[in-house]
Design a protein around this motif. Sequence first.
Motif, PDB file in Angstrom:
ATOM      1  N   GLN A  23       5.908  16.748 -37.404  1.00 38.98           N
ATOM      2  CA  GLN A  23       5.845  15.977 -36.174  1.00 38.98           C
ATOM      3  C   GLN A  23       4.921  16.704 -35.209  1.00 38.98           C
ATOM      4  OE1 GLN A  23      10.111  16.385 -35.339  1.00 38.98           O
ATOM      5  NE2 GLN A  23       9.592  17.583 -33.519  1.00 38.98           N
ATOM      6  N   GLN A  24       4.747  16.172 -34.027  1.00 39.05           N
ATOM      7  CA  GLN A  24       3.920  16.821 -33.022  1.00 39.05           C
ATOM      8  C   GLN A  24       4.788  17.651 -32.088  1.00 39.05           C
ATOM      9  OE1 GLN A  24       1.652  13.617 -31.205  1.00 39.05           O
ATOM     10  NE2 GLN A  24      -0.036  13.990 -32.616  1.00 39.05           N
ATOM     11  N   TYR A  25       4.258  18.813 -31.700  1.00 36.36           N
ATOM     12  CA  TYR A  25       4.986  19.724 -30.829  1.00 36.36           C
ATOM     13  C   TYR A  25       4.123  20.063 -29.611  1.00 36.36           C
ATOM     14  CZ  TYR A  25       7.866  20.550 -35.002  1.00 36.36           C
ATOM     15  OH  TYR A  25       8.674  20.392 -36.113  1.00 36.36           O
ATOM     16  N   SER A  26       4.776  20.171 -28.453  1.00 39.25           N
ATOM     17  CA  SER A  26       4.047  20.660 -27.291  1.00 39.25           C
ATOM     18  C   SER A  26       3.791  22.152 -27.476  1.00 39.25           C
ATOM     19  CB  SER A  26       4.850  20.421 -26.009  1.00 39.25           C
ATOM     20  OG  SER A  26       5.995  21.270 -25.985  1.00 39.25           O
ATOM     21  N   ILE A  27       2.869  22.689 -26.700  1.00 41.97           N
ATOM     22  CA  ILE A  27       2.595  24.123 -26.793  1.00 41.97           C
ATOM     23  C   ILE A  27       3.850  24.912 -26.418  1.00 41.97           C
ATOM     24  CG2 ILE A  27       1.222  26.015 -25.831  1.00 41.97           C
ATOM     25  CD1 ILE A  27      -1.056  24.006 -25.455  1.00 41.97           C
ATOM     26  N   LYS A  28       4.549  24.452 -25.397  1.00 37.09           N
ATOM     27  CA  LYS A  28       5.772  25.133 -24.971  1.00 37.09           C
ATOM     28  C   LYS A  28       6.810  25.138 -26.089  1.00 37.09           C
ATOM     29  CE  LYS A  28       9.396  25.030 -21.428  1.00 37.09           C
ATOM     30  NZ  LYS A  28       9.912  24.327 -20.220  1.00 37.09           N
ATOM     31  N   ILE A  76       9.579  28.114 -30.619  1.00 33.87           N
ATOM     32  CA  ILE A  76       9.813  28.274 -32.056  1.00 33.87           C
ATOM     33  C   ILE A  76       9.346  29.658 -32.508  1.00 33.87           C
ATOM     34  CG2 ILE A  76       9.096  27.470 -34.343  1.00 33.87           C
ATOM     35  CD1 ILE A  76       8.972  24.623 -33.097  1.00 33.87           C
ATOM     36  N   ALA A  77       8.196  30.087 -31.986  1.00 39.90           N
ATOM     37  CA  ALA A  77       7.690  31.422 -32.332  1.00 39.90           C
ATOM     38  C   ALA A  77       8.691  32.492 -31.916  1.00 39.90           C
ATOM     39  CB  ALA A  77       6.341  31.658 -31.649  1.00 39.90           C
ATOM     40  N   PHE A  78       9.240  32.391 -30.702  1.00 39.55           N
ATOM     41  CA  PHE A  78      10.237  33.349 -30.216  1.00 39.55           C
ATOM     42  C   PHE A  78      11.466  33.351 -31.125  1.00 39.55           C
ATOM     43  CE2 PHE A  78       8.596  33.113 -25.593  1.00 39.55           C
ATOM     44  CZ  PHE A  78       7.832  34.257 -25.784  1.00 39.55           C
ATOM     45  N   SER A  79      11.879  32.156 -31.551  1.00 39.37           N
ATOM     46  CA  SER A  79      13.077  32.054 -32.387  1.00 39.37           C
ATOM     47  C   SER A  79      12.892  32.715 -33.744  1.00 39.37           C
ATOM     48  CB  SER A  79      13.470  30.577 -32.580  1.00 39.37           C
ATOM     49  OG  SER A  79      12.563  29.920 -33.455  1.00 39.37           O
ATOM     50  N   LEU A 110      -7.678  16.932 -24.279  1.00 38.67           N
ATOM     51  CA  LEU A 110      -6.517  16.660 -23.425  1.00 38.67           C
ATOM     52  C   LEU A 110      -6.257  17.787 -22.440  1.00 38.67           C
ATOM     53  CD1 LEU A 110      -3.932  15.203 -25.991  1.00 38.67           C
ATOM     54  CD2 LEU A 110      -5.359  13.939 -24.360  1.00 38.67           C
ATOM     55  N   ALA A 111      -5.597  17.472 -21.335  1.00 37.69           N
ATOM     56  CA  ALA A 111      -5.141  18.499 -20.405  1.00 37.69           C
ATOM     57  C   ALA A 111      -4.165  19.408 -21.141  1.00 37.69           C
ATOM     58  CB  ALA A 111      -4.469  17.855 -19.198  1.00 37.69           C
ATOM     59  N   TRP A 112      -4.138  20.678 -20.773  1.00 35.50           N
ATOM     60  CA  TRP A 112      -3.336  21.675 -21.485  1.00 35.50           C
ATOM     61  C   TRP A 112      -1.880  21.241 -21.649  1.00 35.50           C
ATOM     62  CZ3 TRP A 112      -4.854  25.721 -24.266  1.00 35.50           C
ATOM     63  CH2 TRP A 112      -3.907  26.706 -24.612  1.00 35.50           C
ATOM     64  N   SER A 113      -1.298  20.704 -20.595  1.00 32.24           N
ATOM     65  CA  SER A 113       0.120  20.322 -20.639  1.00 32.24           C
ATOM     66  C   SER A 113       0.367  19.099 -21.526  1.00 32.24           C
ATOM     67  CB  SER A 113       0.644  20.045 -19.228  1.00 32.24           C
ATOM     68  OG  SER A 113      -0.098  18.996 -18.625  1.00 32.24           O
ATOM     69  N   ASP A 114      -0.695  18.351 -21.844  1.00 30.99           N
ATOM     70  CA  ASP A 114      -0.543  17.139 -22.660  1.00 30.99           C
ATOM     71  C   ASP A 114      -0.856  17.377 -24.140  1.00 30.99           C
ATOM     72  OD1 ASP A 114       0.098  15.662 -20.402  1.00 30.99           O
ATOM     73  OD2 ASP A 114      -1.986  15.111 -20.012  1.00 30.99           O
ATOM     74  N   ILE A 115      -1.318  18.557 -24.472  1.00 31.51           N
ATOM     75  CA  ILE A 115      -1.699  18.835 -25.866  1.00 31.51           C
ATOM     76  C   ILE A 115      -0.483  18.828 -26.777  1.00 31.51           C
ATOM     77  CG2 ILE A 115      -2.582  20.638 -27.413  1.00 31.51           C
ATOM     78  CD1 ILE A 115      -4.505  21.445 -25.164  1.00 31.51           C
ATOM     79  N   ARG A 116      -0.638  18.210 -27.916  1.00 31.58           N
ATOM     80  CA  ARG A 116       0.403  18.205 -28.941  1.00 31.58           C
ATOM     81  C   ARG A 116      -0.171  18.824 -30.210  1.00 31.58           C
ATOM     82  NH1 ARG A 116       2.616  17.745 -25.062  1.00 31.58           N
ATOM     83  NH2 ARG A 116       4.198  16.250 -24.368  1.00 31.58           N
ATOM     84  N   LEU A 117       0.615  19.682 -30.850  1.00 29.51           N
ATOM     85  CA  LEU A 117       0.189  20.420 -32.031  1.00 29.51           C
ATOM     86  C   LEU A 117       0.811  19.821 -33.281  1.00 29.51           C
ATOM     87  CD1 LEU A 117       0.756  24.023 -30.604  1.00 29.51           C
ATOM     88  CD2 LEU A 117      -1.341  22.668 -30.516  1.00 29.51           C
ATOM     89  N   SER A 118      -0.001  19.673 -34.313  1.00 30.57           N
ATOM     90  CA  SER A 118       0.513  19.232 -35.606  1.00 30.57           C
ATOM     91  C   SER A 118      -0.141  20.069 -36.691  1.00 30.57           C
ATOM     92  CB  SER A 118       0.237  17.741 -35.818  1.00 30.57           C
ATOM     93  OG  SER A 118      -1.154  17.473 -35.758  1.00 30.57           O
ATOM     94  N   PHE A 119       0.343  19.929 -37.916  1.00 30.41           N
ATOM     95  CA  PHE A 119      -0.153  20.773 -39.010  1.00 30.41           C
ATOM     96  C   PHE A 119       0.009  20.060 -40.339  1.00 30.41           C
ATOM     97  CE2 PHE A 119       4.086  21.823 -37.584  1.00 30.41           C
ATOM     98  CZ  PHE A 119       4.860  21.675 -38.707  1.00 30.41           C
TER      99      PHE A 119
END
Length: 206
Positions: A161-166, A171-174, A197-206
Motif C-alpha cells: 500500500q502507500q505510506y506517508s513519510i511519517k 515503521i523504521a523506528f519500530s 508533490l509537496a513533502w507532506s503529500d508524498i506517499r511511498l510505495s515499493f
Amino acid sequence: MSMKRRVLGKQSAVRSTVTGYNNNLKTAVLLESTLEVDYYRMMEFTLPEGATLEMQPEHIELIIDGKRIRYTPDAKITMPDGRIIMIEIKYEKDIHKPNIRQKLIKAKWKYASMGFQFDVMTEREIRKGHQAENFSHLLAALHHDKPVDAFHLLVSDLPTQQYSIKEMIEIAFSKGMSESIVKISMAHMLFQWDTTLAWSDIRLSF
C-alpha cells in the motif's frame, strides 16, 4: 565536422557560477544559472543507471545568417545503450525569442545530422511542482550508499500500500532503524514516489 572538446571555463562575466566535482555522477561541473543548478540536481536523482552526464560539453559550429558561430549545449547525456542526448537549458520566456529560437532550431538540425537527440529543458520540467525543493531536501541523503539490504528489511512483511513519510519513519523506528534510512531510500529511488508533490503529500510505495 567533428565536435571539439571544450575546457571548462566561465562563460559570463556577469552571471555567478557554481563549479565542482560530483562523486555520484563522476563529472566536473560548471553551472551558470540557478535553473542549471536545479537541472543538475535533478539529474543526480533521476539519471538512469549506467548513463553519464557532462555539463558544458564540446561545442559545435552553426551557420546562422551566413555567419559561423560556436554553440555549446548545457549538458550531454550518454545513455547505457550509447544514445547521446544534448540538452539546452532555458527559461520558458526566452525560448520564443527569434534569435534564440533560430539557434535552437539550427542546433537541433545539426545534432540530428550527427545522430544525436537534442532537447530543450525549461523550468516547466525542471521545477515542476515541488520537485526542485524535494531534491534539495534529499541532497545530503543522496551521498550515502544505496541501502539495498536495509531497505528490504524496512519494507519486509509490510502490506502493499502507500505510506506517508511519517508512517514509514515510524515503521523504521519500530524495527530499530534510524529515520535516515527512509530519506536515503527515497534519494536513491528505492521507493516509488511522486517527486512533484509537496513533502507532506508524498506517499511511498515499493
